[in-house]
Design an enzyme around this catalytic site. Structure first.
Site, mmCIF file in Angstrom:
data_model
loop_
_atom_site.group_PDB
_atom_site.id
_atom_site.type_symbol
_atom_site.label_atom_id
_atom_site.label_comp_id
_atom_site.label_asym_id
_atom_site.label_seq_id
_atom_site.Cartn_x
_atom_site.Cartn_y
_atom_site.Cartn_z
ATOM 1 N N HIS A 1 5.997 16.045 -40.408
ATOM 2 C CA HIS A 1 4.948 15.133 -40.898
ATOM 3 C C HIS A 1 3.587 15.441 -40.283
ATOM 4 C CE1 HIS A 1 7.915 12.748 -42.993
ATOM 5 N NE2 HIS A 1 8.654 12.743 -41.892
ATOM 6 N N CYS B 1 -6.754 6.076 -3.272
ATOM 7 C CA CYS B 1 -7.069 6.768 -2.027
ATOM 8 C C CYS B 1 -6.016 6.425 -0.984
ATOM 9 C CB CYS B 1 -8.436 6.339 -1.531
ATOM 10 S SG CYS B 1 -9.710 6.506 -2.785
ATOM 11 N N TRP C 1 -9.851 9.821 -3.704
ATOM 12 C CA TRP C 1 -9.780 10.161 -5.127
ATOM 13 C C TRP C 1 -11.013 9.523 -5.736
ATOM 14 C CZ3 TRP C 1 -9.448 7.804 -9.940
ATOM 15 C CH2 TRP C 1 -8.944 8.593 -10.985
ATOM 16 N N LYS D 1 -1.044 10.091 -6.984
ATOM 17 C CA LYS D 1 0.333 9.584 -7.056
ATOM 18 C C LYS D 1 0.388 8.119 -7.476
ATOM 19 C CE LYS D 1 4.747 10.072 -6.536
ATOM 20 N NZ LYS D 1 5.421 10.780 -7.630
ATOM 21 N N GLU E 1 8.774 13.728 -21.687
ATOM 22 C CA GLU E 1 8.709 13.942 -20.236
ATOM 23 C C GLU E 1 8.590 15.434 -19.909
ATOM 24 O OE1 GLU E 1 8.064 12.379 -17.740
ATOM 25 O OE2 GLU E 1 8.981 13.337 -16.025
ATOM 26 N N LYS F 1 5.478 16.989 -17.849
ATOM 27 C CA LYS F 1 5.621 17.764 -16.604
ATOM 28 C C LYS F 1 4.845 19.067 -16.726
ATOM 29 C CE LYS F 1 6.625 15.416 -14.344
ATOM 30 N NZ LYS F 1 6.928 14.043 -14.579
ATOM 31 N N ASN G 1 -10.116 1.416 -0.617
ATOM 32 C CA ASN G 1 -9.372 1.845 -1.795
ATOM 33 C C ASN G 1 -9.614 0.782 -2.856
ATOM 34 O OD1 ASN G 1 -7.567 2.952 -3.564
ATOM 35 N ND2 ASN G 1 -5.740 2.475 -2.359
ATOM 36 N N GLY G 2 -10.045 1.200 -4.054
ATOM 37 C CA GLY G 2 -10.330 0.225 -5.108
ATOM 38 C C GLY G 2 -11.722 0.437 -5.658
ATOM 39 N N ARG H 1 -2.188 10.897 -2.680
ATOM 40 C CA ARG H 1 -2.890 9.774 -3.301
ATOM 41 C C ARG H 1 -4.310 10.138 -3.722
ATOM 42 N NH1 ARG H 1 -0.446 4.634 -1.777
ATOM 43 N NH2 ARG H 1 -2.396 3.651 -2.353
ATOM 44 N N GLU I 1 0.926 18.409 -16.745
ATOM 45 C CA GLU I 1 0.265 17.879 -15.548
ATOM 46 C C GLU I 1 0.248 18.861 -14.383
ATOM 47 O OE1 GLU I 1 1.699 14.131 -13.996
ATOM 48 O OE2 GLU I 1 3.772 14.703 -14.274
HETATM 49 O O1 M6R Z 1 4.258 4.728 -9.667
HETATM 50 P P1 M6R Z 1 4.442 4.573 -11.139
HETATM 51 O O2 M6R Z 1 5.844 4.883 -11.579
HETATM 52 O O3 M6R Z 1 3.996 3.238 -11.648
HETATM 53 O O4 M6R Z 1 3.498 5.667 -11.790
HETATM 54 C C1 M6R Z 1 3.341 5.748 -13.170
HETATM 55 C C2 M6R Z 1 2.605 7.003 -13.565
HETATM 56 O O5 M6R Z 1 1.326 7.028 -13.011
HETATM 57 C C3 M6R Z 1 3.358 8.264 -13.137
HETATM 58 O O6 M6R Z 1 4.652 8.293 -13.651
HETATM 59 C C4 M6R Z 1 2.607 9.523 -13.623
HETATM 60 O O7 M6R Z 1 2.670 9.595 -15.016
HETATM 61 C C5 M6R Z 1 3.164 10.778 -12.961
HETATM 62 N N1 M6R Z 1 2.086 11.678 -12.678
HETATM 63 C C6 M6R Z 1 4.144 11.494 -13.808
HETATM 64 O O8 M6R Z 1 4.598 12.672 -13.266
#
Ligand code: M6R
Length: 615
Positions: A511, A2, A76, A610, A488, A492, A102-103, A27, A495
C-alpha cells in the site's frame, strides 16, 4: 536528560564525582563539568569542558582541584549550544554559588530579563543560569542556602532537578526536585552522603538510597540529611536497599554496554521471571500489582502508554493480554495520549512501560489518568523511580542497570512482564483453565536456553552485518506479534548506525512502501513458522521481484525459505506468542555489528539520551 552527581564527606570529591558522571554519561554527553570547594583556598573551583567526559578528565589532570564537597554534571543540551560556557555547573557573578540542573526553566527568558534589569550579567545562554543568580540574590538578602534555594524554585516554571553549593556553607549541598524532569537520589554512606540523578552513579559507594518526591528538597551534610517540602514542611522518606551491584553496571569483558546487555538476556529473562513464575504449581504471582480477583473481573479495558522501544513492547503486550486474558488493550505513545483527552474510568487500567521510570511523557501520561478512577500500573526497571512510585501497582523488569542508550534487555524483560501479566489476568478473570495456565508457564521455562542458542550464532550476524553495512536504507517487515519486532529492529539500526530504516506491517508494504523497493533497499522480514508464514512468503516474493536483497528471520529446519531469501537467520522453534523474544535478538546484534563496522558510538549515539526527561 542530564546527569548530576554530588558528594560531601571525608573523601576527596573530584575523582569520586568524575567516576559517578562516567556512569551517568548515557544521560547526556554534550559537555560536562565539576565544581569543588577547594580545600586550600576555600573558594569554588570549576572545571568545564565541551564534548565527551574524557575531555573533562583530561582537563582535571591538567588543572587539578580537590576538596571534600562538590557537584558535577554531564549535559544534554536544551537551551544554549554545547560549549564550555554553557556547561554546568553554573556560577553566580562572585563565584560563591554554583548549581547543576536537569530540566527546563520554561520562564527563563522572563526571569533573565528581570535579573538583567537588576544588573546581573549572564555568562551563558542557558536557562539554568537564572537559577544560580536568583539563589545569589536571596543569599545577599541574608538567607541561608536552603532557604535561598527554596525561595528561588518558587519562581521557576517547569520540571527541575537542582543541586546547589555555596562556598560560605562548605558543609552542605541542597538538592531539589520539582516535577518529573529527573530523579534526585540521595545515597546514604557511613559519615558521607551522595546525591545523584540515577542510582548507578553512586552504587559502588552505597546501596542505601532515598528518592526525593516532587516538590521536596534535601539539605545534605556528611553526617546525614533532612528532607522538607518546598513549602518548608518536614518530610520523612523511606531508605531503599538497592539490590543491583556495581559490577552489573560495568562493561566487563565486552566492548560496549549494549553488547553486554544483549548477551545478558539469557540470564535476565530468568531474573525477570524469578519470584513471580511458579513453575512447580504452574502459576504466576504478581503481588505488587495489588489486584483482587473481583477487581480483575471488573476491568473492561487496559490502556498501555509508553515511548520508543517500550511502546513497541506495549504493542506485543496487546497481542499477549488480549489473547491470554481476553481484555481489550489499547496502546498509545505517551506523548500523544497526554494531549488527547483520553476517555478513562474506574473500569480501566492504565499501564506505563518504562525502563528508566523517569521518561517525562510517560509520567505525564500517568498523571493524565489520575483522578479518573482508572487503576494505574507500571512496568519499570529502575527501582524507586517515579513511575514505580506513582503507580497503584507495578511489575519490575528485574533486568539490572541498562546503560547502553539503545534499549535491549529491558525490551525483552518487558515482554516477559507482559506475558506474566496476561497469564495473571487470564487466571483471575477465569479465562485460562489451570491446565492452560500450566502449559503457558511451562513454555516460559525453555526461554533462557533458547535465547542463549540465538546468541551463540553471533559470528553469523557479524558476517551478515559486513554484507549489509554499505546500504543506506532498509525496510523491516513483520506481521502479527512480530510486527512490533520489525519496528524495534528498524529502530535499533537507525538509532545506533544512523542508517535510515523503516519498520512496517508486512501486509501494508503493497500500500505504499513497495514504491521504495529496488536493489538499493534490503528488506528484512520476520518469516517464522507461524499462522501468517504463507503470507510472509508472498511479501518476500513481491520484494524480490523488485530487486531487493531479502533477509529472512526463519524457524530452524525451514529449508524452503532458503530458496526465497538471499540471507536466512535461523532462530529456534518456539510458540508464536513467545517468538518475539527470540526474533528480536539477531536484529539487536545485526544493528550492533553494523554500527561498530561504521565506527559509530554504539553506547552513546548522537542526539540521544537514556532517560528523556524533557518534552
Ligand atoms: O526509559 P523508557 O523505557 O521510558 O524510555 C523510552 C524510550 O525513550 C526508549 O525506549 C528509547 O526509544 C530508546 N533509545 C530505544 O532504544
Amino acid at each position: 536528560m542530564c546527569g548530576i552527581v554530588g558528594y560531601v564527606g571525608p573523601r576527596y570529591a573530584t575523582e569520586l564525582i568524575y567516576n559517578g558522571l562516567k556512569r551517568l554519561e548515557y544521560r547526556g554527553y554534550d559537555s560536562a563539568g565539576v565544581a569543588i570547594i577547594d580545600e586550600t583556598s576555600g573558594r569554588i573551583t570549576r572545571r568545564r569542558e565541551v564534548g565527551k567526559l574524557d575531555r573533562l578528565g583530561q582537563l582535571l589532570q591538567e588543572q587539578p582541584t580537590n576538596g571534600h564537597i562538590g557537584i558535577g554534571h554531564t549535559r544534554w543540551a536544551t537551551h544554549g549550544a554545547p560549549s564550555a560556557r554553557n556547561s554546568h555547573p553554573h556560577a553566580s557573578m562572585d563565584g560563591d554559588v554554583v548549581v547543576v540542573h536537569n530540566g527546563i526553566v520554561e520562564n527563563y527568558q522572563e526571569l533573565r530579563a528581570e535579573l538583567q534589569a537588576e544588573g546581573v550579567v549572564f555568562a551563558s545562554d542557558t536557562d539554568t543560569e537564572v537559577i544560580v543568580h536568583l539563589i545569589a540574590l536571596y543569599l545577599n538578602q541574608g538567607h541561608g542556602l536552603p532557604e535561598a534555594t527554596r525561595l528561588t524554585v518558587k519562581h521557576l516554571k517547569g520540571s527541575q532537578a537542582i543541586v546547589a553549593m555555596y562556598a560560605k556553607s562548605p558543609d552542605q549541598l541542597v538538592a531539589v526536585r520539582i516535577g518529573n524532569a529527573g530523579g534526585v537520589t540521595l545515597g546514604v554512606g557511613d559519615g558521607e552522603m551522595f546525591v545523584a540523578s540515577d542510582i548507578p552513579a553512586i552504587l559502588e559507594h552505597t546501596r542505601q538510597m532515598v528518592f526525593l518526591e516532587s516538590h521536596q528538597m534535601a539539605i545534605v551534610k556528611a553526617d546525614g540529611y533532612v528532607v522538607r517540602t518546598t513549602d518548608g514542611v518536614p518530610a520523612q522518606l523511606d531508605i531503599h536497599d538497592i539490590p543491583w551491584d556495581a559490577v552489573a553496571a560495568a562493561k566487563g569483558e565486552y566492548d560496549h554496554f549494549m553488547q553486554k546487555e544483549i548477551f545478558e538476556q539469557a540470564r535476565t529473562l530468568t531474573d525477570t521471571m524469578r519470584g513471580r513464575v511458579d513453575f512447580e504449581n504452574g502459576r504466576v504471582r504478581l503481588p505488587d500489582l495489588e489486584l483482587s480477583e473481583d477487581e480483575a473481573q471488573g476491568l473492561e479495558r487496559l490502556i498501555i502508554v509508553a515511548c520508543g522501544t517500550s511502546a513497541y513492547a506495549g504493542l506485543i503486550g496487546k497481542f499477549l493480554i488480549e489473547h491470554l486474558a481476553r481484555l481489550p488493550v489499547e496502546i498509545d505513545y505517551a506523548s500523544e495520549f497526554r494531549y488527547r483527552q483520553p476517555i478513562l474510568n474506574d473500569r480501566c487500567a492504565v499501564l506505563a512501560i518504562t525502563q528508566s521510570g523517569e521518561t517525562v511523557d510517560t509520567l505525564a501520561a500517568l498523571e493524565e489518568a489520575w483522578d479518573t478512577g482508572a487503576r494505574i500500573w507500571s512496568i519499570v526497571n529502575a527501582i524507586g523511580s517515579q513511575a514505580m512510585r506513582l503507580a497503584d501497582g507495578y511489575i519490575t523488569m528485574q533486568a539490572g542497570p541498562e546503560i547502553g542508550v539503545a534499549s535491549t534487555k529491558a525490551f525483552t524483560a518487558s515482554i516477559i512482564d507482559l506475558y506474566m501479566l496476561g497469564l495473571y489476568l487470564g487466571e483471575l478473570r477465569g479465562v485460562l483453565s489451570p491446565a492452560e495456565l500450566r502449559q503457558h508457564v511451562n513454555a516460559l521455562m525453555a526461554l533462557p536456553d533458547l535465547a542463549g542458542r540465538v546468541l551463540d550464532h553471533d559470528d553469523e550476524y557479524q558476517a551478515l552485518a559486513e554484507q549489509l553495512s554499505g546500504y543506506k536504507n532498509f525496510l523491516y517487515l513483520g506481521r502479527g506479534i512480530n510486527y512490533p519486532i520489525a519496528l524495534e529492529g528498524a529502530l535499533k539500526l537507525k538509532e545506533i548506525s544512523y542508517i535510515h530504516a523503516e519498520g512496517y506491517p508486512a501486509g501494508e508494504m503493497k500500500h505504499g512502501p513497495i514504491a521504495l523497493i529496488d536493489e538499493t533497499m534490503p528488506v528484512l522480514t520476520i518469516a517464522i513458522k507461524d499462522h501468517v508464514y504463507d503470507k510472509m512468503l508472498s511479501q518476500i516474493e513481491q520484494a524480490r521481484a523488485r530487486g531487493a536483497v531479502v533477509i529472512a528471520v526463519a524457524t530452524e529446519g525451514d529449508e524452503f525459505i532458503k530458496e526465497k531469501a538471499d540471507y536466512v537467520i535461523y532462530v529456534p522453534e518456539v510458540s508464536e506468542m513467545l517468538s518475539p523474544l527470540v526474533t528480536v535478538i539477531p536484529l539487536q546484534l545485526l544493528a550492533y555489528h553494523v554500527a561498530t563496522l561504521l565506527n559509530c558510538d554504539v553506547d552513546q549515539p548522537r542526539n540521544l539520551a537514556k532517560s528523556v526527561t524533557v518534552e
